[in-house]
Write an enzyme that holds these catalytic residues in place. Structure first.
Site, PDB file in Angstrom:
ATOM      1  N   ALA A 198     -28.801  10.799   1.878  1.00  0.00           N
ATOM      2  CA  ALA A 198     -27.790  11.721   1.355  1.00  0.00           C
ATOM      3  C   ALA A 198     -28.311  12.441   0.118  1.00  0.00           C
ATOM      4  O   ALA A 198     -28.088  13.645  -0.061  1.00  0.00           O
ATOM      5  CB  ALA A 198     -26.510  10.968   1.028  1.00  0.00           C
ATOM      6  N   LYS A 205     -30.031   6.956   7.608  1.00  0.00           N
ATOM      7  CA  LYS A 205     -30.382   8.376   7.707  1.00  0.00           C
ATOM      8  C   LYS A 205     -31.888   8.625   7.726  1.00  0.00           C
ATOM      9  O   LYS A 205     -32.339   9.633   8.273  1.00  0.00           O
ATOM     10  CB  LYS A 205     -29.734   9.166   6.566  1.00  0.00           C
ATOM     11  CG  LYS A 205     -28.222   9.232   6.679  1.00  0.00           C
ATOM     12  CD  LYS A 205     -27.605  10.067   5.575  1.00  0.00           C
ATOM     13  CE  LYS A 205     -26.093  10.137   5.759  1.00  0.00           C
ATOM     14  NZ  LYS A 205     -25.456  11.043   4.779  1.00  0.00           N
ATOM     15  N   SER A 238     -13.979   9.523  10.046  1.00  0.00           N
ATOM     16  CA  SER A 238     -14.637  10.378  11.030  1.00  0.00           C
ATOM     17  C   SER A 238     -13.973  10.346  12.402  1.00  0.00           C
ATOM     18  O   SER A 238     -13.804  11.407  13.029  1.00  0.00           O
ATOM     19  CB  SER A 238     -16.116  10.002  11.149  1.00  0.00           C
ATOM     20  OG  SER A 238     -16.819  10.363   9.979  1.00  0.00           O
ATOM     21  N   GLY A 241     -15.820  13.518  -2.663  1.00  0.00           N
ATOM     22  CA  GLY A 241     -16.657  13.686  -1.481  1.00  0.00           C
ATOM     23  C   GLY A 241     -15.947  14.179  -0.246  1.00  0.00           C
ATOM     24  O   GLY A 241     -16.577  14.331   0.811  1.00  0.00           O
ATOM     25  N   THR A 289     -25.016   7.489   9.086  1.00  0.00           N
ATOM     26  CA  THR A 289     -24.718   7.376   7.662  1.00  0.00           C
ATOM     27  C   THR A 289     -25.506   6.214   7.063  1.00  0.00           C
ATOM     28  O   THR A 289     -26.365   5.617   7.732  1.00  0.00           O
ATOM     29  CB  THR A 289     -23.190   7.244   7.445  1.00  0.00           C
ATOM     30  OG1 THR A 289     -22.899   7.370   6.058  1.00  0.00           O
ATOM     31  CG2 THR A 289     -22.647   5.914   7.973  1.00  0.00           C
ATOM     32  N   ALA A 345     -31.835   8.933  -4.210  1.00  0.00           N
ATOM     33  CA  ALA A 345     -32.854   9.708  -3.507  1.00  0.00           C
ATOM     34  C   ALA A 345     -33.011   9.256  -2.064  1.00  0.00           C
ATOM     35  O   ALA A 345     -34.058   9.440  -1.452  1.00  0.00           O
ATOM     36  CB  ALA A 345     -34.187   9.604  -4.245  1.00  0.00           C
ATOM     37  N   GLY A 346     -31.940   8.662  -1.512  1.00  0.00           N
ATOM     38  CA  GLY A 346     -31.972   8.280  -0.107  1.00  0.00           C
ATOM     39  C   GLY A 346     -31.677   9.472   0.786  1.00  0.00           C
ATOM     40  O   GLY A 346     -31.863  10.630   0.394  1.00  0.00           O
ATOM     41  N   ASP A 406     -25.638  17.543   6.259  1.00  0.00           N
ATOM     42  CA  ASP A 406     -25.189  17.122   4.935  1.00  0.00           C
ATOM     43  C   ASP A 406     -25.458  18.193   3.873  1.00  0.00           C
ATOM     44  O   ASP A 406     -24.635  18.417   2.983  1.00  0.00           O
ATOM     45  CB  ASP A 406     -25.895  15.832   4.509  1.00  0.00           C
ATOM     46  CG  ASP A 406     -25.264  14.585   5.102  1.00  0.00           C
ATOM     47  OD1 ASP A 406     -24.078  14.636   5.466  1.00  0.00           O
ATOM     48  OD2 ASP A 406     -25.963  13.561   5.204  1.00  0.00           O
ATOM     49  N   ASN A 444     -28.417  13.143   9.737  1.00  0.00           N
ATOM     50  CA  ASN A 444     -27.057  12.603   9.801  1.00  0.00           C
ATOM     51  C   ASN A 444     -26.388  12.907  11.135  1.00  0.00           C
ATOM     52  O   ASN A 444     -25.257  12.494  11.370  1.00  0.00           O
ATOM     53  CB  ASN A 444     -26.191  13.137   8.654  1.00  0.00           C
ATOM     54  CG  ASN A 444     -25.695  14.549   8.908  1.00  0.00           C
ATOM     55  OD1 ASN A 444     -26.413  15.389   9.450  1.00  0.00           O
ATOM     56  ND2 ASN A 444     -24.462  14.832   8.511  1.00  0.00           N
TER      57      ASN A 444
END
Length: 282
Positions: A133, A69, A18, A242, A65, A130-131, A105, A90
Protein backbone atom coordinates in the site's frame (compact mmCIF):
# COMPACT_ATOMS: atom_id res chain seq x y z
CA UNK A 1 -27.01 -12.04 -16.98
CA UNK A 2 -23.21 -12.14 -16.63
CA UNK A 3 -21.96 -13.79 -13.45
CA UNK A 4 -18.72 -13.32 -11.53
CA UNK A 5 -17.04 -15.00 -8.57
CA UNK A 6 -14.61 -12.63 -6.85
CA UNK A 7 -12.54 -12.95 -3.67
CA UNK A 8 -10.50 -10.86 -1.25
CA UNK A 9 -7.18 -12.33 -0.11
CA UNK A 10 -5.57 -10.99 3.07
CA UNK A 11 -5.15 -11.37 6.82
CA UNK A 12 -7.71 -10.27 9.39
CA UNK A 13 -10.22 -9.25 6.72
CA UNK A 14 -13.37 -10.25 8.60
CA UNK A 15 -14.51 -6.61 9.06
CA UNK A 16 -14.01 -5.77 5.36
CA UNK A 17 -16.76 -3.82 3.63
CA UNK A 18 -15.60 -4.99 0.19
CA UNK A 19 -18.26 -7.71 -0.18
CA UNK A 20 -21.10 -5.27 0.46
CA UNK A 21 -19.56 -2.55 -1.72
CA UNK A 22 -18.99 -4.83 -4.69
CA UNK A 23 -22.18 -6.86 -4.50
CA UNK A 24 -24.53 -3.89 -4.10
CA UNK A 25 -23.01 -2.01 -7.03
CA UNK A 26 -23.11 -5.19 -9.13
CA UNK A 27 -26.83 -5.50 -8.38
CA UNK A 28 -27.33 -1.95 -9.62
CA UNK A 29 -25.42 -2.84 -12.79
CA UNK A 30 -27.49 -5.97 -13.41
CA UNK A 31 -24.61 -8.38 -12.75
CA UNK A 32 -24.68 -11.65 -10.83
CA UNK A 33 -21.67 -11.11 -8.60
CA UNK A 34 -20.56 -13.11 -5.57
CA UNK A 35 -17.73 -11.75 -3.39
CA UNK A 36 -16.01 -14.04 -0.90
CA UNK A 37 -13.43 -13.43 1.85
CA UNK A 38 -10.34 -15.65 1.60
CA UNK A 39 -8.70 -14.90 4.94
CA UNK A 40 -5.13 -16.16 5.16
CA UNK A 41 -5.44 -16.44 8.94
CA UNK A 42 -8.46 -18.71 8.62
CA UNK A 43 -7.26 -20.76 5.65
CA UNK A 44 -3.72 -21.05 7.05
CA UNK A 45 -2.29 -21.05 3.54
CA UNK A 46 0.26 -18.75 1.87
CA UNK A 47 -1.01 -16.32 -0.80
CA UNK A 48 0.32 -18.40 -3.69
CA UNK A 49 -1.64 -21.47 -2.61
CA UNK A 50 -4.80 -19.41 -2.13
CA UNK A 51 -4.40 -18.05 -5.65
CA UNK A 52 -3.92 -21.56 -7.03
CA UNK A 53 -7.04 -22.77 -5.22
CA UNK A 54 -9.05 -19.78 -6.48
CA UNK A 55 -8.02 -20.55 -10.05
CA UNK A 56 -9.08 -24.17 -9.64
CA UNK A 57 -12.40 -23.10 -8.09
CA UNK A 58 -13.23 -20.89 -11.06
CA UNK A 59 -12.83 -17.43 -9.52
CA UNK A 60 -12.89 -14.57 -12.04
CA UNK A 61 -10.78 -12.22 -9.97
CA UNK A 62 -9.24 -11.42 -6.61
CA UNK A 63 -8.60 -8.30 -4.62
CA UNK A 64 -5.35 -8.50 -2.65
CA UNK A 65 -4.71 -6.75 0.64
CA UNK A 66 -2.20 -6.85 3.53
CA UNK A 67 0.11 -8.77 3.72
CA UNK A 68 -0.07 -10.26 0.22
CA UNK A 69 0.27 -7.31 -2.18
CA UNK A 70 3.92 -8.07 -2.84
CA UNK A 71 4.02 -11.74 -1.82
CA UNK A 72 1.56 -12.60 -4.60
CA UNK A 73 3.82 -11.26 -7.38
CA UNK A 74 5.86 -14.43 -8.08
CA UNK A 75 2.66 -16.41 -8.60
CA UNK A 76 1.20 -14.22 -11.37
CA UNK A 77 1.49 -14.78 -15.10
CA UNK A 78 1.52 -11.10 -16.08
CA UNK A 79 1.66 -7.62 -14.57
CA UNK A 80 0.18 -4.50 -16.10
CA UNK A 81 2.71 -1.62 -16.41
CA UNK A 82 1.44 0.33 -13.39
CA UNK A 83 1.60 -2.70 -11.10
CA UNK A 84 5.07 -3.52 -12.40
CA UNK A 85 6.25 0.05 -11.68
CA UNK A 86 4.78 -0.07 -8.17
CA UNK A 87 6.00 -3.58 -7.40
CA UNK A 88 2.67 -4.38 -5.75
CA UNK A 89 -0.72 -5.74 -6.77
CA UNK A 90 -4.16 -5.26 -5.26
CA UNK A 91 -6.22 -6.71 -8.12
CA UNK A 92 -5.78 -10.00 -9.97
CA UNK A 93 -7.89 -10.72 -13.04
CA UNK A 94 -8.26 -14.45 -13.76
CA UNK A 95 -9.08 -14.86 -17.43
CA UNK A 96 -8.21 -17.31 -20.21
CA UNK A 97 -6.06 -19.38 -17.87
CA UNK A 98 -3.91 -16.43 -16.82
CA UNK A 99 -3.57 -14.48 -13.58
CA UNK A 100 -2.90 -10.84 -14.47
CA UNK A 101 -1.92 -8.39 -11.73
CA UNK A 102 -3.08 -4.77 -11.57
CA UNK A 103 -2.85 -1.98 -9.03
CA UNK A 104 -5.78 0.37 -8.45
CA UNK A 105 -4.53 1.63 -5.06
CA UNK A 106 -2.44 4.47 -6.49
CA UNK A 107 -5.25 6.05 -8.49
CA UNK A 108 -7.70 5.34 -5.65
CA UNK A 109 -5.55 7.23 -3.15
CA UNK A 110 -4.78 10.06 -5.58
CA UNK A 111 -8.46 10.64 -6.34
CA UNK A 112 -9.39 10.41 -2.66
CA UNK A 113 -6.73 12.95 -1.63
CA UNK A 114 -7.67 15.33 -4.44
CA UNK A 115 -11.32 15.02 -3.48
CA UNK A 116 -10.94 15.21 0.30
CA UNK A 117 -7.99 17.60 0.78
CA UNK A 118 -7.84 19.44 -2.54
CA UNK A 119 -5.85 22.50 -1.48
CA UNK A 120 -3.22 21.21 0.95
CA UNK A 121 0.47 22.08 0.68
CA UNK A 122 2.55 19.19 -0.67
CA UNK A 123 6.09 20.56 -0.76
CA UNK A 124 7.23 17.99 1.81
CA UNK A 125 5.28 14.87 2.80
CA UNK A 126 6.22 11.98 5.08
CA UNK A 127 5.02 8.47 4.23
CA UNK A 128 4.91 5.85 6.99
CA UNK A 129 5.00 2.36 5.50
CA UNK A 130 6.81 1.04 2.43
CA UNK A 131 4.85 -2.15 1.82
CA UNK A 132 2.41 -2.75 -1.00
CA UNK A 133 0.00 0.00 0.00
CA UNK A 134 2.86 2.37 0.81
CA UNK A 135 4.37 1.84 -2.62
CA UNK A 136 1.09 2.81 -4.27
CA UNK A 137 0.69 5.87 -2.05
CA UNK A 138 4.27 6.98 -2.67
CA UNK A 139 3.82 6.88 -6.43
CA UNK A 140 0.49 8.68 -6.10
CA UNK A 141 1.93 11.48 -3.95
CA UNK A 142 4.77 12.17 -6.37
CA UNK A 143 2.37 12.01 -9.32
CA UNK A 144 0.23 14.64 -7.56
CA UNK A 145 3.20 16.99 -7.26
CA UNK A 146 4.84 16.33 -3.90
CA UNK A 147 8.27 17.94 -4.23
CA UNK A 148 10.02 15.87 -1.58
CA UNK A 149 8.75 12.60 -0.12
CA UNK A 150 10.31 11.12 2.99
CA UNK A 151 9.70 7.37 3.45
CA UNK A 152 9.96 5.56 6.78
CA UNK A 153 9.39 1.87 7.47
CA UNK A 154 10.23 -0.37 10.42
CA UNK A 155 12.23 -2.37 7.85
CA UNK A 156 14.90 0.07 6.60
CA UNK A 157 15.71 -2.12 3.60
CA UNK A 158 12.09 -2.00 2.46
CA UNK A 159 12.02 1.79 2.77
CA UNK A 160 15.27 2.04 0.79
CA UNK A 161 13.90 -0.23 -1.94
CA UNK A 162 10.78 1.90 -2.34
CA UNK A 163 12.84 5.10 -2.43
CA UNK A 164 15.02 3.64 -5.17
CA UNK A 165 11.94 2.72 -7.22
CA UNK A 166 10.49 6.21 -6.74
CA UNK A 167 13.77 7.85 -7.75
CA UNK A 168 13.94 5.80 -10.93
CA UNK A 169 10.47 6.94 -11.91
CA UNK A 170 10.37 10.53 -10.63
CA UNK A 171 13.98 11.69 -10.16
CA UNK A 172 16.66 11.32 -7.50
CA UNK A 173 15.80 14.55 -5.70
CA UNK A 174 12.13 13.71 -5.14
CA UNK A 175 12.36 10.89 -2.55
CA UNK A 176 14.51 9.75 0.35
CA UNK A 177 14.33 7.72 3.54
CA UNK A 178 13.57 9.55 6.77
CA UNK A 179 12.82 9.13 10.44
CA UNK A 180 9.34 9.82 11.87
CA UNK A 181 10.72 13.04 13.37
CA UNK A 182 10.71 14.49 9.82
CA UNK A 183 7.01 15.10 10.42
CA UNK A 184 8.02 18.14 12.51
CA UNK A 185 8.78 20.14 9.36
CA UNK A 186 6.54 18.39 6.81
CA UNK A 187 3.35 19.70 5.22
CA UNK A 188 1.61 16.35 5.37
CA UNK A 189 1.75 12.84 6.79
CA UNK A 190 0.34 9.73 5.12
CA UNK A 191 0.06 6.52 7.10
CA UNK A 192 0.18 3.26 5.11
CA UNK A 193 0.77 0.46 7.61
CA UNK A 194 -1.71 -1.90 9.31
CA UNK A 195 -1.35 -0.05 12.64
CA UNK A 196 -4.74 1.27 13.64
CA UNK A 197 -6.72 -1.54 12.04
CA UNK A 198 -9.08 -3.47 14.28
CA UNK A 199 -6.55 -6.32 14.47
CA UNK A 200 -3.57 -3.98 14.94
CA UNK A 201 -4.64 -1.21 17.34
CA UNK A 202 -2.38 1.65 18.34
CA UNK A 203 -0.57 4.72 17.04
CA UNK A 204 2.10 4.45 14.31
CA UNK A 205 3.89 7.62 15.45
CA UNK A 206 4.49 9.62 18.63
CA UNK A 207 1.50 11.94 18.80
CA UNK A 208 3.71 14.74 20.14
CA UNK A 209 5.03 15.09 16.55
CA UNK A 210 1.59 16.18 15.32
CA UNK A 211 0.87 19.89 15.01
CA UNK A 212 -1.99 22.09 13.87
CA UNK A 213 -0.61 23.02 10.45
CA UNK A 214 0.06 19.39 9.47
CA UNK A 215 -2.46 17.46 7.37
CA UNK A 216 -2.79 13.74 8.06
CA UNK A 217 -4.16 11.00 5.81
CA UNK A 218 -4.67 7.38 6.86
CA UNK A 219 -5.35 4.53 4.44
CA UNK A 220 -6.91 2.37 7.19
CA UNK A 221 -10.71 2.42 7.03
CA UNK A 222 -11.80 -0.14 9.64
CA UNK A 223 -12.13 1.64 11.97
CA UNK A 224 -12.73 4.82 10.01
CA UNK A 225 -11.54 6.97 12.92
CA UNK A 226 -8.14 5.47 13.73
CA UNK A 227 -6.15 6.41 16.82
CA UNK A 228 -3.87 8.43 14.53
CA UNK A 229 -6.72 10.47 13.06
CA UNK A 230 -8.27 11.02 16.49
CA UNK A 231 -4.95 12.32 17.83
CA UNK A 232 -4.41 14.50 14.75
CA UNK A 233 -7.92 15.91 14.91
CA UNK A 234 -7.43 16.75 18.60
CA UNK A 235 -4.40 18.84 17.62
CA UNK A 236 -6.31 20.72 14.95
CA UNK A 237 -4.93 18.89 11.91
CA UNK A 238 -6.98 18.50 8.75
CA UNK A 239 -7.47 14.75 8.30
CA UNK A 240 -8.47 12.27 5.61
CA UNK A 241 -9.65 8.77 6.46
CA UNK A 242 -9.23 5.69 4.28
CA UNK A 243 -12.82 5.38 3.11
CA UNK A 244 -12.43 7.28 -0.15
CA UNK A 245 -9.39 5.27 -1.20
CA UNK A 246 -11.02 1.91 -0.53
CA UNK A 247 -14.16 2.83 -2.47
CA UNK A 248 -12.39 4.35 -5.46
CA UNK A 249 -9.92 1.49 -5.81
CA UNK A 250 -12.83 -0.94 -5.52
CA UNK A 251 -14.68 0.77 -8.38
CA UNK A 252 -11.66 0.45 -10.67
CA UNK A 253 -11.18 -3.19 -9.62
CA UNK A 254 -14.80 -3.93 -10.55
CA UNK A 255 -14.25 -2.41 -13.97
CA UNK A 256 -11.24 -4.66 -14.51
CA UNK A 257 -13.13 -7.75 -13.35
CA UNK A 258 -16.28 -7.14 -15.41
CA UNK A 259 -15.52 -4.70 -18.22
CA UNK A 260 -18.44 -2.62 -16.92
CA UNK A 261 -17.85 0.87 -15.49
CA UNK A 262 -19.28 1.13 -11.94
CA UNK A 263 -20.79 4.36 -10.65
CA UNK A 264 -18.09 5.56 -8.23
CA UNK A 265 -20.30 8.31 -6.80
CA UNK A 266 -23.00 5.76 -6.04
CA UNK A 267 -20.43 3.49 -4.36
CA UNK A 268 -19.19 6.40 -2.24
CA UNK A 269 -22.76 7.12 -1.19
CA UNK A 270 -23.24 3.45 -0.27
CA UNK A 271 -20.07 3.53 1.82
CA UNK A 272 -21.26 6.66 3.61
CA UNK A 273 -24.57 4.93 4.30
CA UNK A 274 -22.80 1.92 5.83
CA UNK A 275 -20.34 3.99 7.87
CA UNK A 276 -22.53 7.00 8.63
CA UNK A 277 -19.76 9.42 7.51
CA UNK A 278 -18.63 10.99 4.23
CA UNK A 279 -16.02 8.91 2.41
CA UNK A 280 -13.47 11.70 2.18
CA UNK A 281 -12.13 14.37 4.51
CA UNK A 282 -13.33 14.51 8.07
Amino acid sequence: MSSYLIGLVGSGIGPSLSPALHEREADRLGLRYVYRLLDLDVLRLPPGEVLAAARTAGFDGLNITHPAKQAILPHLDELDPEAAALGAVNTVVLRNGKAIGHNTDATGFAHSLSRGLPDVAMEEVVLLGAGGAGAAVGHALLSLGTARLGVHDVDPARAAALVEALRRRFGAERAGTCEPSAVRTADGLVHATPTGMAAHPGLPIDESLLREDLWVADIVYRPLETALLAAARARGCRVLHGGGMVVLQAAESMRLFTGVQPDAARMLAHFEEMEGEPAHAA
